[in-house]
Structures are given as C-alpha cells and as structure tokens.
Design an enzyme around this catalytic site. Structure first.
Site, short mmCIF file in Angstrom:
data_model
loop_
_atom_site.label_atom_id
_atom_site.label_comp_id
_atom_site.label_asym_id
_atom_site.label_seq_id
_atom_site.Cartn_x
_atom_site.Cartn_y
_atom_site.Cartn_z
N THR A 186 0.86 -1.19 0.00
CA THR A 186 0.00 0.00 0.00
C THR A 186 0.90 1.24 0.00
O THR A 186 2.05 1.17 0.44
CB THR A 186 -0.93 0.03 1.23
N GLU A 332 -5.54 -2.85 -2.11
CA GLU A 332 -6.19 -4.09 -1.67
C GLU A 332 -7.20 -4.61 -2.69
O GLU A 332 -7.64 -5.75 -2.60
CB GLU A 332 -6.93 -3.83 -0.34
N LYS A 443 -12.67 15.48 13.41
CA LYS A 443 -13.70 15.24 14.44
C LYS A 443 -13.76 16.45 15.36
O LYS A 443 -12.89 16.63 16.19
CB LYS A 443 -13.39 13.96 15.22
N TRP A 448 -18.51 15.27 12.57
CA TRP A 448 -17.49 14.95 11.58
C TRP A 448 -17.49 16.00 10.48
O TRP A 448 -18.54 16.34 9.94
CB TRP A 448 -17.79 13.60 10.93
P1 ADP Z 1 -2.99 4.36 0.36
O1 ADP Z 1 -4.12 3.68 1.12
O2 ADP Z 1 -1.70 4.22 1.05
O3 ADP Z 1 -3.30 5.77 -0.10
P2 ADP Z 1 -3.95 3.26 -2.05
O4 ADP Z 1 -3.41 3.77 -3.31
O5 ADP Z 1 -4.30 1.84 -1.95
O6 ADP Z 1 -2.88 3.55 -0.98
O7 ADP Z 1 -5.18 4.17 -1.66
C1 ADP Z 1 -6.51 3.76 -1.58
C2 ADP Z 1 -7.35 4.88 -1.04
O8 ADP Z 1 -7.28 6.01 -1.91
C3 ADP Z 1 -8.82 4.59 -0.93
O9 ADP Z 1 -9.11 3.87 0.24
C4 ADP Z 1 -9.41 5.99 -0.89
O10 ADP Z 1 -9.31 6.58 0.39
C5 ADP Z 1 -8.49 6.75 -1.82
N1 ADP Z 1 -9.11 6.87 -3.14
C6 ADP Z 1 -8.88 6.12 -4.23
N2 ADP Z 1 -9.64 6.54 -5.26
C7 ADP Z 1 -10.38 7.58 -4.82
C8 ADP Z 1 -11.37 8.44 -5.41
N3 ADP Z 1 -11.73 8.34 -6.66
N4 ADP Z 1 -11.91 9.39 -4.62
C9 ADP Z 1 -11.54 9.53 -3.34
N5 ADP Z 1 -10.62 8.77 -2.74
C10 ADP Z 1 -10.05 7.80 -3.46
#
Ligand code: ADP
Length: 557
Positions: A186, A332, A443, A448
């Site tokens: 990640t 994931e 928060k 929120w």
């Molecule tokens: P990290 O969790 O370290 O940032 P990832 O690339 O796996 O690595 O990120 C996934 C996260 O990115 C998602 O859980 C979400 O919070 C955010 N995300 C991905 N695509 C979008 C989107 N289109 N709009 C908002 N948030 C997004």
C-alpha cells in the site's frame, strides 16, 4: 440431494492465456516508451513477448524458481512491461516497489517482500544506493535503461546482456490459478506499507472486469492507445498493462517524464485514446492546456482515481472536449472497484449540474465487485439514500483477504468483507460517494467534518490551485480544520483567508469553516502523488507559520 455439478472444464485462470492471446493475435501492435531525448522507443508485442521469455530464462538461470519474489524498481518502460509478463508467467512473483518511498520504507518493503532479485531501472539507482546495506534478501541486482550504472553499480548485472545470453527462451510452466503472481505494498498514505499478494486468478478476473464493456465508457479494445501515467509500481498500473496486452491495445509508456509539457506531447504525438492517473497529475496538465490549447482529438477518456477528482477538474477538461472518468480503488482491490458511468436511463432526467454531480461521484461497482456501507455505531447497513454515511466495505475475487505476513484481521469483517477505511454514502441509484478516509475526517465537537468536501469547495475557487485540509488538535473541540492552500500563479496578492471563508460560508455549516487558512507554495505529496496529510499534520505540530509564503497573507479567522 447434493447440488448437481456443472460439467465444464476447470481451466486455471492465469495470466498465461491473456499474455499469449495478446502477443499471438496482436504481434504487430506497439509498445512505445518515452526517452530523455529524441523520439520515443518502439517495440512490437511480438518483440516484447519474445523478450519476456528470454527474461524468464535469465531469471531462471539466476536461480529464480516458483514463488520467488522478483522486485522491480522502475518507471513505466518496456522492460517493466516485460517483467510484468515474464515474472508471473514463469511462476514467480512480481513485486513492484514504489521508488518514491522514503529510504526506510523502501528498505522495509523490499525485505518484507523477501525479494531475491531486483530489476532496477538505472534512473532509480540513486534510490537503491541509499539502502544498499539494508537489502538482506537481495542476491542479484539487474539494471536496465538509459544512464550509467554508478552510483553503487558494482556487481550489478546488465539486463540486455542477460537477455542476449539467454538463448533458450523459457516456456511458461503449468500454473495453479491460486498461486501468487504479484505483490504490491500500500502507498502508506495513512499507515505503514502493507503487502497485498495478488493471485493469477485475481489478476485474470480483474483484467476481464476492466475490459468489460460498461466499466469504462466506450469500452476498451485493440483500437485503443493506452497511456498509463499512473506508475506501474502503483497497484498493477491500475491493471492497464495486463488489460492492454490481453486485448491488443497499444501501450504508450511515459517512463519518468510526467511533466505536463511532455505528457501533452506524448498524448498528441501517439494519438492516445485512454489515459489514467491521479488528480495531482491532471491539475497541472489542465493548466497547461488552458495556457496552450492543444488538440487531442483521439483522447476519449482520462481515468482519474487514487484521490477525489474535484468537479472543477472534470469541468475544466470538458471545456477542452475531454472526458474525465472518475474511478475508485485501493491497493487491496487490485485496484479497480468502481468507475463512473452515467446510467443510460438517467441521462434524460439530468440537468448539467446533476450530471456533474453524478460524474464527480466515485461511481458504480464493476461486475463482480460488491459494495456496502455499514453504520459502525449500529452494526446495520446504511440505507441507500445518499445521506447516511458509514464505512465502505467491499468484496470481490480481486480483493485481498489478508496481508503479507500478517495474521491480524482488523481490516476484515467477521463475514469476510474488506473494511476500506473510507467513509461513504450510496444513493438510490447505487452511486458511491466518498466522504473522506476515516483517518482524515476532522472530528470537531462530536461532529465529523469532511476534509475532502472542504478541499473540493476550496479548489472550486478560481484563484486556488490546490487545497488540503487536516484536523489540528484542539483542547475544546478535539480537532479543528486547518486548510493549506496553493494560490494560482498571479493570484497570490489578491487571495485572502477572509475571501476564502466567504467563498465557503454559503456551502457549509459554520463549524466547518477552517480555523486557519495557510498559504503554501505546494502541498506535499506521497510517493503516488496524493496529498501527504501525515506530513501536513507534522508541519502543524511543528508550527506551520514557517510554511506561509513570504509576503502572502497569513490566515486566521
Ligand atoms: P494508500 O491507502 O496508502 O493511499 P492506495 O493507493 O491503496 O494507498 O489508496 C486507496 C485509497 O485512496 C482509498 O481507500 C481511498 O481513500 C483513496 N481513493 C482512491 N480513489 C479515490 C477516489 N476516486 N476518490 C476519493 N478517494 C479515493
């Protein structure tokens, strides 16, 4: 009575038939790689396929066997694609390492993966040199690409020499569809990198889902020319390398040259039809197009994900006749889970504002991808009314059910869904809207505040380039929002915190208004180009006044 069994072949779902199909049917199709100087490099699918078999032989001769991890430290290049094909198809595991990580994380990720061989682009050697004494599992480093082997090049093997010497290309062995094919950590936006292990089966199904008509408006075919700006170390390059090879679409790879001028040149010069990247890539590219309009007639889709796409970005590209397709996913989830399509039956009922609201949502789930929103306080599903917020939970054959080397189950529900850490709503039409990441919600006094909603509003101001909002600890309210704002060039003097608060006031409750608005030169970004809110919180803790731009107004309400 026992259920009747189907009488169909149990052919393993592996990457091999997808790769062989693309290379076999579309041998003349091209892979184009940007170079530092001069015209891009070109190779055919047939050449890339043949080189993948040679690479597999070379890795085999270096001792790489089934299940061994082969790490890559590379940008989007032909060799990286060759590794994408060779390593899983020979039964080993491709570990794409994010070369922009901090050295400590980089060393951790490579050791956590247990990589035996590293394929390293020469441009990434400085990152490798910084951790040279912290690579306990790595036996061999193979280097490729433009540049010199220094620094730290002693003992490295040359990729081209290995391929030239591998005169008996390795045939793909029989594989089990459940064996590991890929590994990606990640991106560490909210925590330490965790390893996600993809199987052949999951990558196969993810590829089909990406290719399914309806997932991307207009589909995805051999008529496409695909430019993944998203690095191939960010979640399988969002599946585009596999999908493009399988369907026979041309691939245009930008290497490490991601500045707007070079990207526009590549998009125009190669007549790209589909491209993909995070919003922080598209913002500067849009500015470039605004300043110097360039016809991009073939470009029918700009896939935008990884972070929320502000509506102003979508509208901005509309002005150039270019369509942003918003998508949501995670490491994931391989990564693609949802994309926006405006439902055909909805179209007639949508006025332009409503249509934009749909297009700025995170969209509809892919076929085979299930989403639900859970109220954690009650343990009940939230109604799909577009208002009730809860934790987004997902399930699909291409969603992980655990992390590399970790037994903890915190990220999973008792009934086997992934807890995404995102807070979301679903509307009656099934459109998903992300409110925020749980860890980024502010928060305040028991309420929120969505940092994403505030950022979207701030970035809707014509004089704002970028805005990121984080919570600052507050003795009375628990947390209060603080906004970091990058002013548009030329706007610095005229833009004040008071003006921005006036801009926000009609749209949000009073308690949502940021306590401080700080002007900065740039928002720090993570290795994959997302706002680095952990860094912003650290800055606040250390005293953010140091960040305010000299001469720019300093904000406080
Ligand atoms: P990290 O969790 O370290 O940032 P990832 O690339 O796996 O690595 O990120 C996934 C996260 O990115 C998602 O859980 C979400 O919070 C955010 N995300 C991905 N695509 C979008 C989107 N289109 N709009 C908002 N948030 C997004």
């Amino acid at each position: 009575m026992a259920p009747m069994r189907g009488r169909m072949m149990d052919v393993p779902l592996t990457l091999v038939p997808l790769v062989e199909r693309g290379v076999g049917l579309y041998g003349r199709q091209v892979v184009v790689t940007q170079r530092a100087e001069g015209p891009p490099r070109r190779a055919t699918f047939a050449e890339v396929g043949a080189r993948a078999h040679r690479l597999a032989r070379a890795l085999h001769d270096l001792g790489v066997g089934p299940g061994d991890r082969v790490g890559t430290m590379a940008w989007n290049t032909q060799e990286h694609l060759e590794a994408y094909l060779a390593v899983p198809c020979m039964g080993a595991v491709l570990h794409t390492v994010n070369v922009r990580l901090h050295p400590d994380q980089l060393a951790h990720v490579i050791a956590d993966g247990g990589d035996r061989v590293l394929l390293c682009q020469r441009a990434c050697l400085p990152a490798l040199a910084a951790i040279a004494d912290r690579l306990p599992t790595v036996e061999r480093v193979v280097t490729f690409g433009e540049g010199e082997d220094a620094p730290g090049g002693a003992g490295h093997l040359d990729y081209e020499a290995l391929l030239a010497a591998s005169d008996r290309p390795l045939a793909w062995p029989d594989l089990d569809e459940r064996q590991a094919a890929g590994l990606c950590h990640t991106s560490a936006t909210t925590g330490d990198p965790k390893g996600v292990v993809y199987s052949h089966r999951s990558l196969y199904l993810h590829t089909l889902s990406l290719l399914a008509t309806g997932f991307l408006p207009g589909g995805f075919s051999d008529a496409d020319v695909v430019l993944p700006v998203v690095p191939m170390f960010h979640v399988n390059g969002w599946g585009l390398p596999h999908a493009s090879v399988a369907v026979g679409a041309a691939l245009v790879l930008p290497d490490r040259f991601l500045d707007p001028a070079r990207l526009v040149g590549l998009l125009a010069g190669e007549r790209v039809t589909l491209t993909a990247g995070v919003p922080s890539i598209w913002g500067p590219l849009l500015q470039r197009l605004d300043a110097e309009p360039t016809p991009l007639p073939g470009l029918r889709g700009i896939l935008c994900g990884g972070a929320a796409a502000p509506p102003t970005l979508i509208e901005g590209f509309d002005r150039h006749g270019l369509t942003v397709i918003h998508a949501w996913g995670m490491t994931e989830t391989s990564p693609l889970g949802t994309t926006v399509r405006v439902k055909h039956l909805l179209e007639p009922a949508l006025d332009p504002a409503a249509r934009l609201r749909v297009r700025a949502s995170q969209g509809l789930p892919a076929i085979g991808f299930e989403v639900r929103v859970m109220d954690l306080a009650t343990g009940e599903l939230c109604p799909s009314d577009g208002r009730h917020q809860g934790e987004l939970q997902v399930r699909a054959p291409w969603v992980c059910d655990g992390y590399l080397g970790r037994e903890d189950r915190e990220a999973f529900t008792a009934d086997g869904w992934l807890r995404t850490g995102d807070v979301a709503t679903l509307d009656p039409e099934g459109y998903l809207r992300l409110v925020d990441r749980t860890k980024d919600l502010v928060k305040s006094g028991g309420e929120w505040i969505s940092s994403v909603a505030l950022e979207t509003l701030l970035m809707g101001h014509p004089q704002v380039d970028e805005a990121a909002v984080v919570g600052q600890p507050d003795p009375r309210w628990g947390e209060r929002p603080v906004a970091f704002v990058v002013a548009r060039p030329g706007a610095e003097g005229g833009l004040t915190p008071a003006a921005l608060l006036e801009h926000l006031r009609p749209h949000v409750a009073r308690y949502w208004l940021p306590d401080r608005i700080l002007f900065v030169d740039a928002i720090p970004k993570t290795g994959v180009g997302k706002f680095d809110k952990r860094a912003l919180r650290r800055r606040l803790a250390e005293g953010a006044a140091a960040d305010t731009e000299p001469g720019a107004p300093q904000g406080s309400r």
